[in-house]
Design a protein around this motif. Structure first.
Motif: not given
Length: 408
Positions: A356-375
């Motif tokens: 779900l976190a990856l789906s959420i950050v995909s809504l924003f420009e410039g986000a780092n999905p790898s960092l999201t998943a790691a956090v």
């Protein structure tokens, strides 16, 4: 006299032979039955798990085609849960049959669940490569401090609501437990690791591409790390969580291959998680199950529907408030600490499951999905290691409050 003795001995011998034949037949029948049971069980698992994966892929493609930004797996989870509830009301045996049919897939996902979150930790060196040290420290402060703050908000909210509604606690429904890891699995994965590692050294594109050639031994090292980590003593797990052991095993294997092949660590980690469907790595295979994990939650909720219904006020109020608090407090603290906007956005959904976190950050420009998943995974590790001691310090004795706070 002689003939009589001979006949008696012959009769006795024939009797023994018949007994041996009967025992042999029973053994053969038992072996055949066990083999048949195993084969049908394996086919049952493949079909049920395949349906989970197929449904996840279908929903993803449908949502992309319709330009819907809502997480497809979450929609699927609610749909499955709704179907189960409707069947339970109208045709209870059908609901039970559906749950039983998907039970092998559900147990498979539960058994290997931590593995599906590991890839983001394995490629963490690549994810944080371009992040300044000062920003990294700020992220760590937000993750740890945010985890504690969100835990407190969720726990105290649950306690407040429970005092208001005064619902009597009922025991949760017993859940099926996955089977423990066997020695055969350890030796099998060890064999895969060794043979594929050596073959990849001598034939770097044996399976067509470097990523596919490295996939078997990188996957095997990840699985073995998890199996070994799961078998560690409980006091060791408090410090050295199986997920850490799992990620470390994969990174060390990647480092070893990079050293012997003269490629270095970074390219091999790039093979681990390519994010290219046509050329997947071990991490892509594992993360491909994340959608199915979300779908499987529908069965968990259905099995605990009585508990959820009874404590709906506490659960939903606490979850909603703590989630909103987590998102907005992360954004606010990130701004106060002057963390780069792209990094702040990337860590916003730190208390939400990876898919779900990856789906959420995909809504924003410039986000780092790898960092999201790691956090998200690191937040989970912090919680897994320190949540019980923290709850004890905060004197959270209510099981519902402890459960909600832990999940937050």
């Amino acid at each position: 006299m002689f003939n009589s003795c001979f006949l008696q001995k012959g009769s006795h011998g024939n009797s023994k032979s018949r007994q041996l034949l009967i025992k042999s037949a029973e053994t053969d029948s038992g072996n055949t039955s066990s083999l048949t049971h195993y084969v049908f069980g394996l086919l049952h698992l493949i079909v049920s798990l395949g349906l989970f994966l197929a449904l996840d892929q279908f929903l993803k493609k449908a949502f992309v085609a319709a330009a819907i930004k809502f997480p497809s797996a979450l929609f699927g989870m609610f749909c499955i849960f709704s179907v189960l509830i409707i069947l339970d009301i109208t045709v209870p045996p059908a609901a039970k049959a559906l749950v039983n049919f998907f039970e092998p897939a559900f147990l498979f996902i539960q058994r290997w669940l931590p593995l599906f979150y590991v890839p983001s930790l394995v490629v963490l060196p690549l994810s944080v490569k371009d992040i300044p040290a000062a920003s990294g420290i700020k992220i760590c402060l937000i993750v740890v401090g945010g985890w504690l703050a969100t835990l407190c908000v969720a726990g105290y909210t649950a306690i407040a609501v429970r005092k208001a509604v005064k619902t009597q606690l009922v025991d949760a429904e017993p859940m099926g437990k996955p089977s423990p890891f066997s020695t055969v699995e350890v030796w099998t994965w060890s064999g895969v690791l060794l043979s594929s590692f050596v073959s990849a050294l001598y034939y770097p594109t044996l399976l067509g591409t470097s990523a596919r050639t490295c996939l078997p031994f990188l996957l095997a090292s990840t699985v073995l790390g998890y199996i070994v980590g799961s078998g560690l003593p409980s006091n060791v797990k408090k410090v050295f969580h199986p997920i850490i052991c799992c990620a470390l095993s994969a990174v060390l294997t990647a480092f070893a291959f990079g050293y012997f092949s003269k490629l270095g660590l970074d390219p091999v980690l790039g093979y681990y998680l390519t994010k290219v469907s046509a050329d997947p790595g071990a991490g892509d295979i594992l993360m491909g199950f994340l959608g199915s994990v979300i779908l499987s939650f529908s069965f968990s909720m259905f099995k605990q529907r009585k508990l959820v219904k009874r404590h709906a006020a506490e659960i939903f109020t606490s979850v909603i408030i703590s989630t909103i608090f987590s998102l907005y407090s992360t954004a606010l603290v990130g701004r106060l600490l002057q963390l780069e906007p792209s990094l702040t956005v990337s860590i916003l959904p730190r208390c939400i499951t990876v898919a779900l976190a990856l789906s959420i950050v995909s809504l924003f420009e410039g986000a780092n999905p790898s960092l999201t998943a790691a956090v998200v995974v690191v937040t989970g590790l912090v919680g897994a290691n320190f949540v019980q001691a923290t709850l004890d310090k905060l004197r959270f004795s209510d099981p519902i409050a402890r459960g909600i706070a832990t999940a937050s």
